[in-house]
Design a protein around this motif. Structure first.
Motif, PDB file in Angstrom:
ATOM      1  N   SER A  48      59.290 -10.088  22.574  1.00  0.00           N
ATOM      2  CA  SER A  48      59.085  -8.863  21.794  1.00  0.00           C
ATOM      3  C   SER A  48      58.203  -9.153  20.579  1.00  0.00           C
ATOM      4  O   SER A  48      57.357  -8.343  20.189  1.00  0.00           O
ATOM      5  CB  SER A  48      60.432  -8.282  21.356  1.00  0.00           C
ATOM      6  N   HIS A  49      58.396 -10.307  19.994  1.00  0.00           N
ATOM      7  CA  HIS A  49      57.566 -10.713  18.850  1.00  0.00           C
ATOM      8  C   HIS A  49      56.133 -10.941  19.320  1.00  0.00           C
ATOM      9  O   HIS A  49      55.173 -10.545  18.649  1.00  0.00           O
ATOM     10  CB  HIS A  49      58.143 -11.989  18.242  1.00  0.00           C
ATOM     11  N   ALA A  51      54.666  -9.505  21.781  1.00  0.00           N
ATOM     12  CA  ALA A  51      54.063  -8.208  22.087  1.00  0.00           C
ATOM     13  C   ALA A  51      53.510  -7.545  20.823  1.00  0.00           C
ATOM     14  O   ALA A  51      52.429  -6.953  20.830  1.00  0.00           O
ATOM     15  CB  ALA A  51      55.098  -7.302  22.748  1.00  0.00           C
ATOM     16  N   CYS A  52      54.248  -7.670  19.723  1.00  0.00           N
ATOM     17  CA  CYS A  52      53.766  -7.110  18.447  1.00  0.00           C
ATOM     18  C   CYS A  52      52.472  -7.779  18.013  1.00  0.00           C
ATOM     19  O   CYS A  52      51.530  -7.113  17.569  1.00  0.00           O
ATOM     20  CB  CYS A  52      54.822  -7.286  17.362  1.00  0.00           C
ATOM     21  N   TYR A  53      52.421  -9.085  18.160  1.00  0.00           N
ATOM     22  CA  TYR A  53      51.203  -9.814  17.825  1.00  0.00           C
ATOM     23  C   TYR A  53      50.036  -9.361  18.703  1.00  0.00           C
ATOM     24  O   TYR A  53      48.900  -9.252  18.244  1.00  0.00           O
ATOM     25  CB  TYR A  53      51.425 -11.320  17.990  1.00  0.00           C
ATOM     26  N   ILE A  55      49.539  -6.438  20.085  1.00  0.00           N
ATOM     27  CA  ILE A  55      49.073  -5.112  19.662  1.00  0.00           C
ATOM     28  C   ILE A  55      48.207  -5.218  18.414  1.00  0.00           C
ATOM     29  O   ILE A  55      47.133  -4.608  18.318  1.00  0.00           O
ATOM     30  CB  ILE A  55      50.270  -4.174  19.408  1.00  0.00           C
ATOM     31  N   ILE A  56      48.669  -6.011  17.443  1.00  0.00           N
ATOM     32  CA  ILE A  56      47.899  -6.195  16.205  1.00  0.00           C
ATOM     33  C   ILE A  56      46.555  -6.859  16.510  1.00  0.00           C
ATOM     34  O   ILE A  56      45.518  -6.488  15.954  1.00  0.00           O
ATOM     35  CB  ILE A  56      48.699  -7.028  15.195  1.00  0.00           C
TER      36      ILE A  56
END
Length: 458
Positions: A48-49, A51-53, A55-56
C-alpha cells in the motif's frame, strides 16, 4: 531492521532456529534470511505504501514533462534551504534547457520565480545574510512603484531600515543589483547609500530631520546620490561571490569555454584510469574543496578536490610538498597541479608534488589566442564525491547478542564521517552490510572494537 544491520543480525540465529523447529532445512532458512530479510531491511515497505509512491511518481513525472519550468521552480522553492538539493536541481534545469538566473531585486520574489520562457530566477530568500523583513520590504516597494531604475531610485524607495551594510553587501555580492550598478561600486559605497536613503526619506517624511531639509535648494527631491568609483570585478570574483552568498555558481562557471584549451594543456580528469596509476601527470582546474590537516608531528598537509570541465578528482599534499607550495591550494582558485596518480578505494586521486595558481583572465586570453575558447560551451554541474574513510568491522558468523549490543552502542556513541561496513563471517563466504551512519574513527575506538570482538572467535 530499521536499517540497523547490527540489530538485524541479533535476529538471524533466532530466525534460523525457529525455522528449523517448524520443520524447514537450516540451509533454506539461512538462504531466506540472506536473500529476503537482509535486503528488505536495507529499505523496504508494504504494497500500500509502494502504491502511494507510484501515484506520486506518476503525478510528478507528468508535471515535469508538461510544465517543466513551473515544476522545477516549485521544486527549487521547496528545497531552497537544502543547498545540496538546490545544486542538484539547478543541474537538472540546465540539462533540460531551463536557464537559472541569479537573484534580482527587480524580478525575484522570496522563492524561485519564473521570469520567462524556460527561465527561473533565484529567490531573494536564498541569499545568505538577508532576513525575511528586508525581503518583504524590497518586494513591497517594487510592487508599489514598479521596477527600480537605478541604485539611487532603489535607495529613495526602499525604507532605509532595510538598507543596512549587511543587506546591501549581500544583495550586491549575490548579483541582485547587477542591472543597477557594478558590484564593487555598491560595496565600496554601502555607507553612502544607506546615509542617502535615511537622509532623503527622513527629509521627505517630515521636512525637519536635519539642517539640509530647511533650505529649499536641498529638499528631498533635489538630493542626489554620489558614488565613488571602484575597480570593476573580474569574472572569477563575481562567480566566487555568488558561490559564497548563494551556495553555488549561478551565472556561469569559471571554466566555461576553456574545455578544449585545458584538454590540450593538461590531462582531462575523466581520462584518468588504471593505466595512469603510479605515473606523474598534470591537471588544471578549479579548487572546489580544501581541508588543512595538522599531523601528529605538528606539520601541515592538506586534502581537497580539483574540478575541470570533465570531472572532479580528490587531491592530497603531504607535509614536505605543503611547505613548498601547499598554500597555493585555496578554495575557489584556478591552479595547475602536477603529481602522481593514485587509486584511493574506488576513485582516482592525485598526490600533488607541485601546484601553482593561474589567473582566469590570463587563461581565457591564452585560450582565445590559441583559437580554443568557446563562449557557447555548456558546463554541466556534477555531484562531487566527498573524501571519505571506510572501515570494515569483521564479526564472527555466530555471535552473542551481548557482543552485537556492545558493538552497536560503540558505533552509535561515536558517530562521524567514516563509513562502516560490517563483514559477517570469513573472507571466502563473508556477507557485507553497510552501516547507515558514519563513525568518528579513532585509535581509541578501534581498540575498544577489537576488545569487544576478541571476546568471541571465528
Amino acid at each position: 531492521g530499521k536499517k540497523d544491520p547490527v540489530l538485524l543480525m541479533e535476529q538471524r540465529q533466532k530466525f534460523i532456529d525457529g525455522a528449523v523447529r517448524t520443520g524447514h532445512p537450516e540451509k533454506f532458512a539461512k538462504e531466506v534470511f540472506e536473500k529476503v530479510i537482509e535486503p528488505f531491511a536495507a529499505y523496504g515497505f508494504n504494497k500500500s505504501h509502494a502504491a502511494c509512491y507510484a501515484i506520486i511518481a506518476y503525478q510528478t513525472a507528468y508535471l515535469k514533462t508538461h510544465y517543466p519550468t513551473e515544476f522545477m521552480a516549485a521544486l527549487l522553492s521547496t528545497d531552497a534551504e537544502n543547498l545540496d538539493r538546490v545544486a542538484l536541481e539547478v543541474g537538472e534545469c540546465e540539462r533540460n534547457g531551463i536557464i537559472v538566473l541569479p537573484p534580482s531585486v527587480n524580478e525575484s520574489f522570496a522563492g524561485f520565480t519564473i521570469v520567462g520562457e524556460k527561465k527561473v530566477r533565484f529567490g531573494l530568500k536564498t541569499i545568505k545574510g538577508i532576513g525575511d523583513a528586508p525581503i518583504r520590504t524590497i518586494i513591497e516597494a517594487r510592487q508599489a512603484g514598479g521596477r527600480f531604475q537605478n541604485i539611487e531610485d532603489f535607495a529613495r524607495r526602499v525604507p532605509y531600515t532595510a538598507l543596512n551594510k549587511k543587506t546591501l553587501e549581500a544583495l550586491a555580492y549575490s548579483g541582485a543589483l547587477d542591472d543597477m550598478e557594478e558590484r564593487t561600486v555598491i560595496v565600496a559605497n554601502v555607507e553612502a547609500i544607506g546615509h542617502f536613503a535615511r537622509q532623503m526619506q527622513s527629509a521627505r517624511n517630515d521636512g525637519q530631520t536635519d539642517i539640509f531639509a530647511l533650505t529649499p535648494e536641498m529638499d528631498s527631491s533635489t538630493l542626489q546620490l554620489s558614488l565613488k568609483p571602484a575597480k570593476p570585478s573580474t569574472r572569477l570574483e563575481r562567480l566566487t561571490w555568488e558561490k559564497a552568498h548563494l551556495g553555488l555558481f549561478v551565472s556561469g562557471h569559471p571554466l566555461t569555454g576553456l574545455g578544449a584549451y585545458l584538454k590540450k594543456k593538461a590531462h582531462a580528469i575523466n581520462s584518468l584510469d588504471e593505466k595512469f596509476v603510479g605515473k606523474n601527470i598534470k591537471i588544471a582546474g578549479l579548487v572546489t574543496r580544501v581541508r588543512k590537516i595538522q599531523t601528529k608531528n605538528g606539520a601541515y598537509m592538506s586534502m581537497g578536490a580539483i574540478e575541470d570541465p570533465t570531472g572532479i578528482i580528490n587531491v592530497v599534499i603531504f607535509p614536505k610538498t605543503y611547505q613548498q607550495c601547499g598554500e597555493a591550494l585555496t578554495e575557489g582558485s584556478i591552479v595547475i597541479a602536477e603529481g602522481k596518480c593514485d587509486r584511493r578505494q574506488e576513485d582516482m586521486q592525485l598526490v600533488i608534488n607541485m601546484v601553482k595558481p593561474i589567473s582566469l583572465d590570463a587563461l581565457i586570453e591564452s585560450a582565445k589566442s590559441a583559437g580554443l575558447y568557446d563562449e557557447n560551451e555548456r558546463f554541466y554541474r556534477r555531484d562531487e564525491k566527498p573524501e571519505t574513510e571506510s572501515f570494515t568491522l569483521m564479526v564472527p558468523e555466530k555471535v552473542s547478542a551481548k557482543m552485537l549490543e556492545d558493538l552497536r552502542d560503540l558505533l552509535l556513541g561515536n558517530k562521524g564521517d567514516c563509513s562502516v561496513v560490517v563483514q559477517i563471517g570469513t573472507e571466502r563466504d563473508a556477507r557485507r552490510i553497510k552501516v547507515p551512519f558514519g563513525v568518528a574513527l579513532t585509535p581509541g575506538l578501534k581498540k575498544k572494537i577489537d576488545e569487544v570482538v576478541q571476546t568471541e572467535t571465528f
